[in-house]
Design a protein around this motif. Structure first.
Motif, PDB file in Angstrom:
ATOM      1  N   ARG A   1       0.291  -6.063 -10.432  1.00  0.00           N
ATOM      2  CA  ARG A   1      -0.366  -5.193 -11.044  1.00  0.00           C
ATOM      3  C   ARG A   1      -0.228  -3.880 -10.354  1.00  0.00           C
ATOM      4  O   ARG A   1      -0.101  -3.735  -9.090  1.00  0.00           O
ATOM      5  CB  ARG A   1      -1.949  -5.146 -10.331  1.00  0.00           C
ATOM      6  CG  ARG A   1      -2.569  -6.594 -10.850  1.00  0.00           C
ATOM      7  CD  ARG A   1      -3.983  -6.814 -10.374  1.00  0.00           C
ATOM      8  NE  ARG A   1      -3.648  -6.996  -8.830  1.00  0.00           N
ATOM      9  CZ  ARG A   1      -4.619  -7.329  -8.014  1.00  0.00           C
ATOM     10  NH1 ARG A   1      -5.698  -7.478  -8.362  1.00  0.00           N
ATOM     11  NH2 ARG A   1      -4.426  -7.289  -6.723  1.00  0.00           N
ATOM     12  N   ILE A   2       0.495  -2.906 -11.403  1.00  0.00           N
ATOM     13  CA  ILE A   2       1.013  -1.710 -11.060  1.00  0.00           C
ATOM     14  C   ILE A   2       0.230  -0.513 -11.452  1.00  0.00           C
ATOM     15  O   ILE A   2      -0.229  -0.391 -12.760  1.00  0.00           O
ATOM     16  CB  ILE A   2       2.445  -1.311 -11.607  1.00  0.00           C
ATOM     17  CG1 ILE A   2       3.465  -2.638 -11.108  1.00  0.00           C
ATOM     18  CG2 ILE A   2       3.113  -0.210 -11.326  1.00  0.00           C
ATOM     19  CD1 ILE A   2       4.741  -2.389 -11.955  1.00  0.00           C
ATOM     20  N   ALA A   3      -0.083   0.282 -10.591  1.00  0.00           N
ATOM     21  CA  ALA A   3      -1.033   1.538 -10.961  1.00  0.00           C
ATOM     22  C   ALA A   3       0.064   2.733 -11.249  1.00  0.00           C
ATOM     23  O   ALA A   3       0.741   2.970 -10.133  1.00  0.00           O
ATOM     24  CB  ALA A   3      -2.132   1.889  -9.879  1.00  0.00           C
ATOM     25  N   VAL A   4      -0.155   3.611 -12.208  1.00  0.00           N
ATOM     26  CA  VAL A   4       0.788   4.616 -12.344  1.00  0.00           C
ATOM     27  C   VAL A   4      -0.387   5.865 -12.536  1.00  0.00           C
ATOM     28  O   VAL A   4      -1.316   6.158 -13.157  1.00  0.00           O
ATOM     29  CB  VAL A   4       1.375   4.564 -13.726  1.00  0.00           C
ATOM     30  CG1 VAL A   4       2.348   5.905 -14.060  1.00  0.00           C
ATOM     31  CG2 VAL A   4       2.230   3.494 -13.876  1.00  0.00           C
ATOM     32  N   VAL A   5      -0.065   6.734 -11.326  1.00  0.00           N
ATOM     33  CA  VAL A   5      -0.832   7.954 -11.095  1.00  0.00           C
ATOM     34  C   VAL A   5      -0.175   9.345 -10.865  1.00  0.00           C
ATOM     35  O   VAL A   5       1.108   9.220 -10.927  1.00  0.00           O
ATOM     36  CB  VAL A   5      -1.649   7.744  -9.812  1.00  0.00           C
ATOM     37  CG1 VAL A   5      -2.531   6.496  -9.844  1.00  0.00           C
ATOM     38  CG2 VAL A   5      -1.030   7.817  -8.452  1.00  0.00           C
TER      39      VAL A   5
ATOM     40  N   SER B   1      -4.815  -2.765  -7.287  1.00  0.00           N
ATOM     41  CA  SER B   1      -3.488  -2.827  -7.617  1.00  0.00           C
ATOM     42  C   SER B   1      -2.555  -3.381  -6.388  1.00  0.00           C
ATOM     43  O   SER B   1      -3.094  -3.231  -5.304  1.00  0.00           O
ATOM     44  CB  SER B   1      -2.811  -1.448  -8.144  1.00  0.00           C
ATOM     45  OG  SER B   1      -3.654  -1.098  -9.422  1.00  0.00           O
ATOM     46  N   ASP B   2      -1.317  -4.058  -6.977  1.00  0.00           N
ATOM     47  CA  ASP B   2      -0.640  -4.304  -5.971  1.00  0.00           C
ATOM     48  C   ASP B   2       0.381  -3.433  -5.335  1.00  0.00           C
ATOM     49  O   ASP B   2       1.091  -3.456  -4.207  1.00  0.00           O
ATOM     50  CB  ASP B   2       0.258  -5.376  -6.333  1.00  0.00           C
ATOM     51  CG  ASP B   2      -0.682  -6.514  -6.769  1.00  0.00           C
ATOM     52  OD1 ASP B   2      -1.649  -7.131  -6.021  1.00  0.00           O
ATOM     53  OD2 ASP B   2      -0.684  -7.134  -7.758  1.00  0.00           O
ATOM     54  N   VAL B   3       0.793  -2.523  -6.080  1.00  0.00           N
ATOM     55  CA  VAL B   3       1.816  -1.209  -6.004  1.00  0.00           C
ATOM     56  C   VAL B   3       1.313   0.135  -6.984  1.00  0.00           C
ATOM     57  O   VAL B   3       0.752  -0.139  -7.958  1.00  0.00           O
ATOM     58  CB  VAL B   3       3.163  -1.622  -6.137  1.00  0.00           C
ATOM     59  CG1 VAL B   3       3.188  -2.184  -7.694  1.00  0.00           C
ATOM     60  CG2 VAL B   3       4.190  -0.420  -5.793  1.00  0.00           C
ATOM     61  N   VAL B   4       1.626   1.314  -6.296  1.00  0.00           N
ATOM     62  CA  VAL B   4       1.390   2.223  -6.702  1.00  0.00           C
ATOM     63  C   VAL B   4       2.524   3.235  -7.039  1.00  0.00           C
ATOM     64  O   VAL B   4       3.543   3.231  -6.402  1.00  0.00           O
ATOM     65  CB  VAL B   4       0.265   3.317  -6.173  1.00  0.00           C
ATOM     66  CG1 VAL B   4       0.082   4.656  -6.719  1.00  0.00           C
ATOM     67  CG2 VAL B   4      -0.909   2.642  -5.836  1.00  0.00           C
TER      68      VAL B   4
ATOM     69  N   PRO C   1       2.195  -0.603  -1.171  1.00  0.00           N
ATOM     70  CA  PRO C   1       3.518   0.114  -1.307  1.00  0.00           C
ATOM     71  C   PRO C   1       3.400   1.118  -2.300  1.00  0.00           C
ATOM     72  O   PRO C   1       2.705   0.998  -3.250  1.00  0.00           O
ATOM     73  CB  PRO C   1       4.586  -1.006  -1.627  1.00  0.00           C
ATOM     74  CG  PRO C   1       3.588  -2.221  -2.234  1.00  0.00           C
ATOM     75  CD  PRO C   1       2.384  -2.167  -1.600  1.00  0.00           C
ATOM     76  N   VAL C   2       4.114   2.282  -2.076  1.00  0.00           N
ATOM     77  CA  VAL C   2       4.084   3.261  -2.934  1.00  0.00           C
ATOM     78  C   VAL C   2       5.506   3.603  -3.404  1.00  0.00           C
ATOM     79  O   VAL C   2       6.389   3.865  -2.632  1.00  0.00           O
ATOM     80  CB  VAL C   2       3.347   4.604  -2.187  1.00  0.00           C
ATOM     81  CG1 VAL C   2       3.427   5.743  -3.091  1.00  0.00           C
ATOM     82  CG2 VAL C   2       2.081   4.112  -1.752  1.00  0.00           C
TER      83      VAL C   2
END
Length: 369
Positions: free
Chosen positions: A9-13, A78-81, A112-113
């Motif tokens: 799951r990837i979050a895009v911010v 999420s798993d990564v941002v 992780p970012v």
């Protein structure tokens, strides 16, 4: 190969107009939208998009203040941002340190970012170098920070790398084994690699011979190490470490082995390090897989006049381990020990590394009561 049993799951911010939505659209459809929608619904990315063939769910987010609660929910789950910024928009750069770092650290401190410097087709290489230096300064103490990657949704440059890196940071986590700030292996990582070194050291001389290195290579990576590659590796170690190779035998020492693992990480090949760790039974938290110990043996069906005893090969193996460790406690050189093992133990260890512990199998012996 994917090592997770769920979707990544990837979050895009990011701030407004930094290219979040167009980045996702380019990755999913390989198209560039001049007038994209404000926020995309959660979107699946085909597993073939990444080298690891992992299923991916990308969640776009809004930069509107009224949607802040939704953004927090996405980050938390999420798993990564991926934090997008546009180097031409100063607020998006300063927001990395003043907004996104404290927010992500508060909601999901271990996630992780990845920083994505978007729209690089509109800036010069000189400007990119300047912004990279600024980002490195800003994120120097950000433990969860993985990388700052340049991309352009307009030209598609770097888009695949951004999502590949994001997936890799989840499947092959850096933080449990390596301290990016200090540039060294963490104590937990050293402990795990020391165990792997000791298990690979078949003759228990505290060194890895060429044959033992070859077995390790084949066990973890499924291919042989060529003589020329081995020479190059040792030449590299010799040029950096004084104690990386044994003076007399040119065999690999534990410091040399640890140096190679850290070098792989520093060169961006953390997936290779994790292949070895997982081959030796470690999970993402660097704890050994409970399945390594089969606690399901049920001996209740055995008659009362039968007991379980260790086989001669198991006795030989355990005796060898005991003598080596006893010698180490006395400060003796383990090479001076003349340890013998049964022929069955020797033949099993030469066939493959993983079978070296098959000597610890138990046999059923009938005794008179």
């Amino acid at each position: 190969m994917s090592y997770v049993n769920r979707i990544v799951r990837i979050a895009v911010v990011g701030e407004a107009e930094t290219g979040k939505t167009t980045l996702i659209t380019r990755a999913v459809n390989d198209t560039y939208c001049v007038r994209p929608v404000s926020v995309l619904p959660p979107t699946k990315l085909h597993p073939d998009f990444t080298l690891d063939k992992a299923p991916i769910l990308i969640t776009d987010t809004s930069s509107k203040p009224e949607d802040a609660e939704r953004v927090e929910y996405v980050i938390r789950n999420s798993d990564v941002v991926i934090v997008c910024f546009d180097m031409r928009i100063q607020a998006s750069i300063t927001g990395i340190q003043t907004k996104w770092y404290p927010l992500i650290h508060k909601l999901n401190p271990n996630i992780p970012v990845i920083l994505a410097c978007c729209k690089i087709d509109r800036v010069s290489n000189e400007e990119l170098d300047i912004i990279q230096q600024r980002i490195n300064t800003v994120c120097n103490d950000w433990i969860s920070f993985e990388a700052c990657l340049h991309c352009s949704s307009y030209t598609s440059q770097g888009v695949a790398e951004v999502f590949n890196y994001a997936v890799k940071s989840v499947l092959y986590p850096l933080r449990p084994i390596y301290d990016r700030v200090d540039g060294r292996l963490r104590p937990e990582g050293v402990k795990a690699f020391r165990r792997i070194f000791n298990m690979t050291d078949m003759d228990k001389d505290d060194l890895l011979s060429d044959a033992e290195i070859g077995r390790f290579q084949e066990l973890c990576y499924g291919e042989a190490l060529s003589p020329s590659d081995l020479v190059s590796i040792k030449k590299l170690i010799r040029g950096v470490l004084d104690n990386g190779l044994a003076p007399a035998t040119n065999a690999l020492t534990l410091p040399g082995f640890l140096f190679l693992q850290a070098l792989l990480i520093e060169r961006g090949r953390v997936e290779n390090v994790w292949r070895a760790l997982r081959r030796f039974g470690y999970g993402d938290d660097l704890l050994l897989n409970p399945d390594l110990i089969d606690a399901s043996f049920d001996f209740s069906h055995l008659p009362r006049h039968q007991v379980l005893e260790l086989s001669p090969a198991a006795h030989s193996f355990l005796r060898q381990v005991y003598l080596v460790n006893a010698a180490r406690r006395r400060g003796c050189d383990s090479q001076s020990l003349h340890l013998t093992s049964s022929s069955s133990s020797s033949s099993s260890s030469s066939s493959s590394f993983s079978s070296s512990f098959s000597a610890a199998a138990a046999t059923t012996t009938t005794t008179t009561t």
